[in-house]
Scaffold this active site. Structure first.
Site, PDB file in Angstrom:
ATOM      1  N   VAL A 147       0.543  -1.445   0.249  1.00  0.00           N
ATOM      2  CA  VAL A 147       0.145  -0.274  -0.111  1.00  0.00           C
ATOM      3  C   VAL A 147       0.754   1.142  -0.151  1.00  0.00           C
ATOM      4  O   VAL A 147       0.880   2.068  -0.697  1.00  0.00           O
ATOM      5  CB  VAL A 147      -0.786   0.095   0.942  1.00  0.00           C
ATOM      6  N   PHE A 162      -8.733   1.094  -1.494  1.00  0.00           N
ATOM      7  CA  PHE A 162      -8.986   0.221  -2.014  1.00  0.00           C
ATOM      8  C   PHE A 162      -7.673  -0.458  -3.077  1.00  0.00           C
ATOM      9  O   PHE A 162      -8.811  -1.108  -4.035  1.00  0.00           O
ATOM     10  CB  PHE A 162     -10.467  -0.098  -2.658  1.00  0.00           C
ATOM     11  N   GLU A 206      -3.818  -6.216  -5.392  1.00  0.00           N
ATOM     12  CA  GLU A 206      -2.762  -6.084  -5.721  1.00  0.00           C
ATOM     13  C   GLU A 206      -2.304  -7.148  -7.462  1.00  0.00           C
ATOM     14  O   GLU A 206      -3.581  -7.260  -8.573  1.00  0.00           O
ATOM     15  CB  GLU A 206      -2.593  -7.494  -5.735  1.00  0.00           C
ATOM     16  N   CYS A 217      -5.439  -9.623   2.316  1.00  0.00           N
ATOM     17  CA  CYS A 217      -6.594  -8.900   2.369  1.00  0.00           C
ATOM     18  C   CYS A 217      -7.629  -9.442   3.797  1.00  0.00           C
ATOM     19  O   CYS A 217      -8.113  -9.523   4.607  1.00  0.00           O
ATOM     20  CB  CYS A 217      -6.948  -7.391   1.721  1.00  0.00           C
ATOM     21  N   LYS A 247      -7.424 -11.749   6.589  1.00  0.00           N
ATOM     22  CA  LYS A 247      -7.355 -11.093   7.720  1.00  0.00           C
ATOM     23  C   LYS A 247      -8.726 -10.094   8.235  1.00  0.00           C
ATOM     24  O   LYS A 247      -8.673  -9.371   9.115  1.00  0.00           O
ATOM     25  CB  LYS A 247      -6.228 -10.455   7.305  1.00  0.00           C
TER      26      LYS A 247
HETATM   27  C1  UDX Z   1      -0.810  -2.586   3.896  1.00  0.00           C
HETATM   28  C2  UDX Z   1      -1.613  -2.435   5.085  1.00  0.00           C
HETATM   29  O1  UDX Z   1      -0.675  -1.873   5.774  1.00  0.00           O
HETATM   30  C3  UDX Z   1      -2.821  -3.059   5.502  1.00  0.00           C
HETATM   31  O2  UDX Z   1      -3.466  -2.837   6.269  1.00  0.00           O
HETATM   32  C4  UDX Z   1      -3.357  -3.937   4.728  1.00  0.00           C
HETATM   33  O3  UDX Z   1      -4.449  -4.095   4.856  1.00  0.00           O
HETATM   34  C5  UDX Z   1      -3.050  -4.524   3.291  1.00  0.00           C
HETATM   35  O4  UDX Z   1      -2.222  -3.566   2.866  1.00  0.00           O
HETATM   36  P1  UDX Z   1       1.269  -4.221   3.080  1.00  0.00           P
HETATM   37  O5  UDX Z   1       1.604  -3.063   2.745  1.00  0.00           O
HETATM   38  O6  UDX Z   1       1.175  -5.612   2.108  1.00  0.00           O
HETATM   39  O7  UDX Z   1       0.265  -3.987   4.350  1.00  0.00           O
HETATM   40  O8  UDX Z   1       2.536  -4.119   4.631  1.00  0.00           O
HETATM   41  P2  UDX Z   1       3.539  -4.469   4.319  1.00  0.00           P
HETATM   42  O9  UDX Z   1       4.308  -5.289   3.223  1.00  0.00           O
HETATM   43  O10 UDX Z   1       4.264  -5.785   5.671  1.00  0.00           O
HETATM   44  O11 UDX Z   1       4.265  -3.665   4.925  1.00  0.00           O
HETATM   45  C6  UDX Z   1       4.567  -2.506   5.253  1.00  0.00           C
HETATM   46  C7  UDX Z   1       6.238  -1.828   5.396  1.00  0.00           C
HETATM   47  O12 UDX Z   1       5.635  -1.373   7.280  1.00  0.00           O
HETATM   48  C8  UDX Z   1       7.527  -2.343   5.424  1.00  0.00           C
HETATM   49  O13 UDX Z   1       7.950  -2.254   4.631  1.00  0.00           O
HETATM   50  C9  UDX Z   1       8.170  -2.359   7.366  1.00  0.00           C
HETATM   51  O14 UDX Z   1       9.049  -2.571   6.529  1.00  0.00           O
HETATM   52  C10 UDX Z   1       7.613  -1.274   6.982  1.00  0.00           C
HETATM   53  N1  UDX Z   1       7.401  -0.838   9.007  1.00  0.00           N
HETATM   54  C11 UDX Z   1       6.531  -1.419   9.479  1.00  0.00           C
HETATM   55  C12 UDX Z   1       6.809   0.379   9.070  1.00  0.00           C
HETATM   56  O15 UDX Z   1       8.456   1.101   8.366  1.00  0.00           O
HETATM   57  N2  UDX Z   1       7.629   0.718   9.971  1.00  0.00           N
HETATM   58  C13 UDX Z   1       7.158  -0.222  11.741  1.00  0.00           C
HETATM   59  O16 UDX Z   1       6.963  -0.031  12.465  1.00  0.00           O
HETATM   60  C14 UDX Z   1       6.509  -0.915  10.776  1.00  0.00           C
HETATM   61  C1  UDX Z   2      -8.325  -7.140  -1.770  1.00  0.00           C
HETATM   62  C2  UDX Z   2      -9.355  -5.752  -2.031  1.00  0.00           C
HETATM   63  O1  UDX Z   2     -10.179  -6.162  -3.827  1.00  0.00           O
HETATM   64  C3  UDX Z   2      -9.223  -4.572  -2.464  1.00  0.00           C
HETATM   65  O2  UDX Z   2      -9.704  -3.548  -2.413  1.00  0.00           O
HETATM   66  C4  UDX Z   2      -8.508  -4.597  -1.077  1.00  0.00           C
HETATM   67  O3  UDX Z   2      -7.834  -3.019  -1.472  1.00  0.00           O
HETATM   68  C5  UDX Z   2      -7.782  -5.154  -0.537  1.00  0.00           C
HETATM   69  O4  UDX Z   2      -8.295  -7.081  -1.046  1.00  0.00           O
HETATM   70  P1  UDX Z   2      -6.555  -8.346  -3.518  1.00  0.00           P
HETATM   71  O5  UDX Z   2      -6.418  -9.300  -2.122  1.00  0.00           O
HETATM   72  O6  UDX Z   2      -5.269  -7.819  -4.145  1.00  0.00           O
HETATM   73  O7  UDX Z   2      -7.906  -7.124  -3.277  1.00  0.00           O
HETATM   74  O8  UDX Z   2      -7.368  -9.242  -4.713  1.00  0.00           O
HETATM   75  P2  UDX Z   2      -8.817  -9.472  -5.063  1.00  0.00           P
HETATM   76  O9  UDX Z   2      -8.629  -9.191  -6.750  1.00  0.00           O
HETATM   77  O10 UDX Z   2      -9.759  -8.313  -4.772  1.00  0.00           O
HETATM   78  O11 UDX Z   2      -8.693 -11.209  -4.951  1.00  0.00           O
HETATM   79  C6  UDX Z   2      -8.787 -10.902  -3.319  1.00  0.00           C
HETATM   80  C7  UDX Z   2      -9.034 -13.246  -3.335  1.00  0.00           C
HETATM   81  O12 UDX Z   2     -10.190 -13.478  -3.903  1.00  0.00           O
HETATM   82  C8  UDX Z   2      -8.096 -13.623  -4.987  1.00  0.00           C
HETATM   83  O13 UDX Z   2      -7.734 -15.060  -3.850  1.00  0.00           O
HETATM   84  C9  UDX Z   2      -8.949 -13.938  -5.234  1.00  0.00           C
HETATM   85  O14 UDX Z   2      -8.247 -15.046  -6.356  1.00  0.00           O
HETATM   86  C10 UDX Z   2     -10.100 -14.454  -5.155  1.00  0.00           C
HETATM   87  N1  UDX Z   2     -11.229 -13.952  -6.151  1.00  0.00           N
HETATM   88  C11 UDX Z   2     -11.328 -12.605  -6.388  1.00  0.00           C
HETATM   89  C12 UDX Z   2     -12.281 -15.097  -6.412  1.00  0.00           C
HETATM   90  O15 UDX Z   2     -12.640 -16.067  -5.782  1.00  0.00           O
HETATM   91  N2  UDX Z   2     -13.874 -14.545  -6.723  1.00  0.00           N
HETATM   92  C13 UDX Z   2     -13.984 -13.252  -7.025  1.00  0.00           C
HETATM   93  O16 UDX Z   2     -14.597 -13.087  -8.548  1.00  0.00           O
HETATM   94  C14 UDX Z   2     -12.760 -12.023  -6.856  1.00  0.00           C
END
Ligand code: UDX
Ligand code: UDX
Length: 468
Positions: A11, A151, A154, A279, A282
């Site tokens: 994100v 929103f 990936e 996402c 969780k």
């Molecule tokens: C994000 C959002 O944070 C999560 O809430 C959402 O639901 C999914 O996307 P993501 O971007 O995948 O998660 O997180 P992650 O890949 O764990 O990256 C977090 C980053 O923050 C890492 O690069 C980590 O090194 C950094 N971090 C973490 C800090 O800089 N400071 C901290 O104290 C903890």
């Molecule tokens: C999701 C939300 O779509 C996004 O808005 C939010 O910010 C982060 O979480 P993402 O996890 O990247 O995004 O993937 P998404 O395309 O939503 O798919 C999630 C999972 O659902 C995947 O495992 C996918 O295969 C599954 N999926 C999705 C299905 O099984 N059927 C569907 O019709 C759509």
């Protein structure tokens, strides 16, 4: 405007890079030195369309990388918090990273700042962030905590960010709302879309995107409720697919029939082996937990999770009904990522299925266009990796399709059949037409549709000793 983004994960990295593309000066802060060094050296840590182009466009000028959060706060009008919020044992969101970032932010507030929740967090988090910042002696007039949920999906994260369906800002003061309005102005006034160097417009983009202004708590809820609703939609259609299998109906026809009702819509109705990723699993759990904490028993979400888990078991049962026993059998696997278009295997149902089959004594050869390196980190050499779909199929007792990569849908079926030891395909993502598969000589199992044998007779009918 000068903004800081804390956390350069999925994100944070995408949001920071896109803010730079909107014309802002961005400091991307992370406490992981290796990650920062890699980013500074021009590496792109995630597989995401348009991200390499935008990073190289802005790295070193509008986009700086830093491990000094306090200094970044001093230099910025808005601080976006995008650190991870992983689940705890009990399913709640672990907010300890958010808390430690909030504590550190307080030390850098010298004039008015907004602290923006960008990570997915439960309702009331903004109040906690505010308390933590105040507890550290910050002037209450010098900051606001606001929510601006993200929103993005990936695989299409950059397009989702720059061409969103909507932008939600949850603010409890006019002053903070104005800062966010200004940050998103290039999108909401449409000027970004007129630029010749804007990234290409995806289908279905509604331009300019609407800006939805709510209270902070409502915005926090919008994010959890959106993800929970999408997960519910997927579990709903998976449940319908199971009924289709029992009665001999075709779930694709049902989806077409219900999805054309504009109140329902056709998207997120693809049945399969269940949702995964960092996402949905969780966030559904966290939403369930936060509702309980505040006195509402949201048991509907338990059922969403149960159906999702059950999809994997149903798929494994299909593997057994196709192959009888699996011990010692060699299975080709197409797809390891949690969905197509990404190298991410977090909470991937494909990985869970592969692990279950390994435990049952199968030998697996898997191919994924992007997720092999990550899978190797987790699974070592417990499975073999192929360089192509055909190589994964080579000499296998059956081929399993576990991720909806577009390239799998376009395989040369004739060649695939020749590679396989037995022409059996068990498709967890409904990538092929059962009739075509039967004509091509496959025994074909999919989700919510009758299994087919090479002569076109549904397998269930054969099992029952009668023709459907
Ligand atoms: C994000 C959002 O944070 C999560 O809430 C959402 O639901 C999914 O996307 P993501 O971007 O995948 O998660 O997180 P992650 O890949 O764990 O990256 C977090 C980053 O923050 C890492 O690069 C980590 O090194 C950094 N971090 C973490 C800090 O800089 N400071 C901290 O104290 C903890
Ligand atoms: C999701 C939300 O779509 C996004 O808005 C939010 O910010 C982060 O979480 P993402 O996890 O990247 O995004 O993937 P998404 O395309 O939503 O798919 C999630 C999972 O659902 C995947 O495992 C996918 O295969 C599954 N999926 C999705 C299905 O099984 N059927 C569907 O019709 C759509």
């Amino acid at each position: 405007m000068r903004v800081a983004v804390v956390g350069s994960g999925y994100v944070g990295l995408v949001a920071g890079t896109c803010f730079a593309d909107l014309g802002h000066d961005v400091i991307l802060v992370d406490n992981d030195e290796r990650k920062l060094a890699a980013l500074r050296a021009g590496q792109v840590p995630i597989h995401e369309k348009f991200l390499p182009e935008l990073l190289s466009r802005h790295r070193g000028n509008r986009l700086q990388f830093s491990d000094n959060l306090k200094e970044a706060v001093r230099q910025s009008a808005a601080i976006f918090v995008a650190v991870g919020t992983p689940p705890t044992q009990s399913g709640e969101a672990d907010l300890s990273f958010v808390e430690s970032v909030a504590r550190e932010i307080s030390g850098g507030i010298d004039d008015y700042k907004i602290v923006v929740e960008k990570s997915t967090v439960p309702v009331y988090t903004s109040e906690w962030i505010r308390k933590i910042i105040l507890r550290n002696g910050t002037d209450p007039e010098s900051f606001d905590v606001v929510s601006n949920p993200e929103f993005l999906r990936e695989g299409t994260a950059v397009s989702d960010f720059l061409f969103p369906d909507r932008i939600v800002i949850g603010c409890d003061s006019q002053r903070s709302a104005d800062v966010l309005r200004e940050i998103y102005a290039p999108l909401t006034d449409g000027s970004y879309y007129k630029r010749s160097d804007a990234i290409p417009q995806p289908d279905r983009a509604l331009l300019p995107p609407p800006l939805i202004v709510t209270s902070t708590k409502s915005a926090e809820l919008i994010k959890h409720a959106s993800n929970a609703f999408l997960a519910l939609k997927i579990s709903f259609i998976n449940a319908v697919a199971s009924v289709c299998e029992s009665v001999g109906a075709d779930v694709n026809q049902v989806v077409h029939g219900i999805g054309t009702d504009t109140r329902i819509g056709p998207r997120f109705l693809n049945p399969g082996i269940g949702y995964g990723g960092s996402c949905f699993p969780k966030d559904v759990m966290a939403f369930r937990a936060v509702a309980r904490e505040h006195g509402y028993d949201f048991s509907l979400l338990d059922e969403v999770m149960r159906i999702n888990e059950d999809q994997r078991h149903r798929f494994l049962r299909k593997v057994h009904s196709a192959l009888w026993t699996v011990r010692g059998k060699r299975l080709g696997v197409l797809g390891l990522a949690f969905k197509g278009g990404t190298d991410d295997i977090r909470e991937s149902p494909a990985i869970a299925i592969v692990q279950a089959l390994l435990q049952q004594g199968s030998q697996i050869t898997a191919y994924d266009p992007a997720a092999v390196d990550h899978t190797r980190e987790v699974m070592g050499d417990s499975i073999a990796f192929a360089n192509s779909s055909y190589e994964a199929a080579h000499n296998a007792d059956a081929l399993l399709v576990l991720t909806e990569w577009e390239e799998f849908a376009n395989l040369d079926l004739n060649r695939l059949r020749q590679e396989l030891k037995y022409p059996i395909v068990i498709d967890g993502r409904n990538l092929y037409d059962p009739e075509v598969m039967a004509t091509q000589g496959f025994t074909y199992y999919s989700v919510g549709r009758a299994a087919c044998h090479p002569d076109g007779v549904p397998a269930a009918a054969l099992k029952n000793g009668k023709k459907a």
